[in-house]
Scaffold this motif. Sequence first.
Motif, PDB file in Angstrom:
ATOM      1  N   ALA A 174       0.835  -1.205   0.000  1.00 17.96           N
ATOM      2  CA  ALA A 174       0.000   0.000   0.000  1.00 17.96           C
ATOM      3  C   ALA A 174       0.872   1.259   0.000  1.00 17.96           C
ATOM      4  O   ALA A 174       0.575   2.225  -0.708  1.00 17.96           O
ATOM      5  CB  ALA A 174      -0.923  -0.005   1.212  1.00 17.96           C
ATOM      6  N   GLN A 175       1.956   1.242   0.772  1.00 16.34           N
ATOM      7  CA  GLN A 175       2.852   2.407   0.804  1.00 16.34           C
ATOM      8  C   GLN A 175       3.534   2.598  -0.548  1.00 16.34           C
ATOM      9  O   GLN A 175       3.669   3.722  -1.028  1.00 16.34           O
ATOM     10  CB  GLN A 175       3.901   2.231   1.908  1.00 16.34           C
ATOM     11  N   ARG A 176       3.960   1.504  -1.188  1.00 22.06           N
ATOM     12  CA  ARG A 176       4.578   1.607  -2.510  1.00 22.06           C
ATOM     13  C   ARG A 176       3.595   2.170  -3.530  1.00 22.06           C
ATOM     14  O   ARG A 176       3.958   3.010  -4.362  1.00 22.06           O
ATOM     15  CB  ARG A 176       5.077   0.236  -2.980  1.00 22.06           C
ATOM     16  N   GLU A 177       2.354   1.704  -3.463  1.00 25.52           N
ATOM     17  CA  GLU A 177       1.340   2.198  -4.401  1.00 25.52           C
ATOM     18  C   GLU A 177       1.046   3.669  -4.158  1.00 25.52           C
ATOM     19  O   GLU A 177       0.868   4.431  -5.101  1.00 25.52           O
ATOM     20  CB  GLU A 177       0.059   1.373  -4.270  1.00 25.52           C
ATOM     21  N   TYR A 178       1.010   4.086  -2.905  1.00 25.22           N
ATOM     22  CA  TYR A 178       0.761   5.492  -2.578  1.00 25.22           C
ATOM     23  C   TYR A 178       1.898   6.380  -3.076  1.00 25.22           C
ATOM     24  O   TYR A 178       1.674   7.490  -3.544  1.00 25.22           O
ATOM     25  CB  TYR A 178       0.578   5.662  -1.067  1.00 25.22           C
ATOM     26  N   ASP A 179       3.133   5.883  -2.982  1.00 23.25           N
ATOM     27  CA  ASP A 179       4.308   6.656  -3.390  1.00 23.25           C
ATOM     28  C   ASP A 179       4.623   6.529  -4.878  1.00 23.25           C
ATOM     29  O   ASP A 179       5.570   7.164  -5.357  1.00 23.25           O
ATOM     30  CB  ASP A 179       5.535   6.210  -2.580  1.00 23.25           C
ATOM     31  N   ALA A 180       3.871   5.743  -5.607  1.00 24.12           N
ATOM     32  CA  ALA A 180       4.122   5.531  -7.035  1.00 24.12           C
ATOM     33  C   ALA A 180       3.944   6.839  -7.815  1.00 24.12           C
ATOM     34  O   ALA A 180       3.232   7.746  -7.367  1.00 24.12           O
ATOM     35  CB  ALA A 180       3.169   4.475  -7.578  1.00 24.12           C
ATOM     36  N   PRO A 181       4.602   6.965  -8.980  1.00 27.10           N
ATOM     37  CA  PRO A 181       4.442   8.185  -9.783  1.00 27.10           C
ATOM     38  C   PRO A 181       2.986   8.451 -10.183  1.00 27.10           C
ATOM     39  O   PRO A 181       2.552   9.594 -10.212  1.00 27.10           O
ATOM     40  CB  PRO A 181       5.304   7.922 -11.019  1.00 27.10           C
ATOM     41  N   THR A 182       2.251   7.412 -10.500  1.00 28.98           N
ATOM     42  CA  THR A 182       0.812   7.556 -10.784  1.00 28.98           C
ATOM     43  C   THR A 182       0.065   6.581  -9.879  1.00 28.98           C
ATOM     44  O   THR A 182      -0.262   5.460 -10.290  1.00 28.98           O
ATOM     45  CB  THR A 182       0.489   7.261 -12.258  1.00 28.98           C
ATOM     46  N   PRO A 183      -0.198   6.990  -8.630  1.00 29.43           N
ATOM     47  CA  PRO A 183      -0.813   6.068  -7.674  1.00 29.43           C
ATOM     48  C   PRO A 183      -2.285   5.821  -7.966  1.00 29.43           C
ATOM     49  O   PRO A 183      -2.986   6.672  -8.518  1.00 29.43           O
ATOM     50  CB  PRO A 183      -0.644   6.791  -6.337  1.00 29.43           C
ATOM     51  N   HIS A 184      -2.723   4.641  -7.588  1.00 28.33           N
ATOM     52  CA  HIS A 184      -4.135   4.283  -7.638  1.00 28.33           C
ATOM     53  C   HIS A 184      -4.612   4.232  -6.188  1.00 28.33           C
ATOM     54  O   HIS A 184      -4.413   3.234  -5.495  1.00 28.33           O
ATOM     55  CB  HIS A 184      -4.330   2.926  -8.329  1.00 28.33           C
ATOM     56  N   TYR A 185      -5.225   5.326  -5.754  1.00 28.49           N
ATOM     57  CA  TYR A 185      -5.591   5.452  -4.352  1.00 28.49           C
ATOM     58  C   TYR A 185      -6.661   4.453  -3.937  1.00 28.49           C
ATOM     59  O   TYR A 185      -6.678   4.022  -2.784  1.00 28.49           O
ATOM     60  CB  TYR A 185      -6.040   6.882  -4.051  1.00 28.49           C
ATOM     61  N   ASP A 186      -7.530   4.063  -4.853  1.00 25.13           N
ATOM     62  CA  ASP A 186      -8.531   3.067  -4.515  1.00 25.13           C
ATOM     63  C   ASP A 186      -7.886   1.719  -4.187  1.00 25.13           C
ATOM     64  O   ASP A 186      -8.333   0.997  -3.293  1.00 25.13           O
ATOM     65  CB  ASP A 186      -9.568   2.927  -5.624  1.00 25.13           C
ATOM     66  N   LYS A 187      -6.799   1.397  -4.865  1.00 29.07           N
ATOM     67  CA  LYS A 187      -6.062   0.156  -4.574  1.00 29.07           C
ATOM     68  C   LYS A 187      -5.408   0.244  -3.189  1.00 29.07           C
ATOM     69  O   LYS A 187      -5.396  -0.735  -2.441  1.00 29.07           O
ATOM     70  CB  LYS A 187      -5.009  -0.088  -5.649  1.00 29.07           C
ATOM     71  N   VAL A 188      -4.880   1.421  -2.859  1.00 31.42           N
ATOM     72  CA  VAL A 188      -4.273   1.630  -1.538  1.00 31.42           C
ATOM     73  C   VAL A 188      -5.310   1.377  -0.443  1.00 31.42           C
ATOM     74  O   VAL A 188      -5.044   0.684   0.544  1.00 31.42           O
ATOM     75  CB  VAL A 188      -3.699   3.065  -1.420  1.00 31.42           C
TER      76      VAL A 188
END
Length: 112
Positions: free
Chosen positions: A20-34
């Motif tokens: 979840a932290q990696r997805e949040y910090d991604a260049p184009t995050p998918h917040y629903d996935k987080v």
Amino acid sequence: MVTTDRSRGRLRWRGLLAAAQREYDAPTPHYDKVIELLDQVVGAAAPSAALRSAKALQALALTQLAYTAEYGPLRTVYLTAARELAKGQVSARRVSAAPSGPPARRSAGRPR
């Protein structure tokens, strides 16, 4: 090495929190996935420190979803959920689909 159910659960919530932290910090995050990943952390019986960090990250993701929401009421829902997670107060509001009791009658003298 023998893994027990408890150690598998620990590995599971740690992995989910890291993902979840990696997805949040991604260049184009998918917040629903987080948010979905962090929901699983909360359900994995993680320790209180992990729950606090999961809820804090989930509140941040909800706030970001609110910023991107084009529909006003949806934005309000996201921000309310984020505020409740951040403060630690989850209100149990009772929502009724139909009012209880007989319908209210209009008096004859009132215009419709």
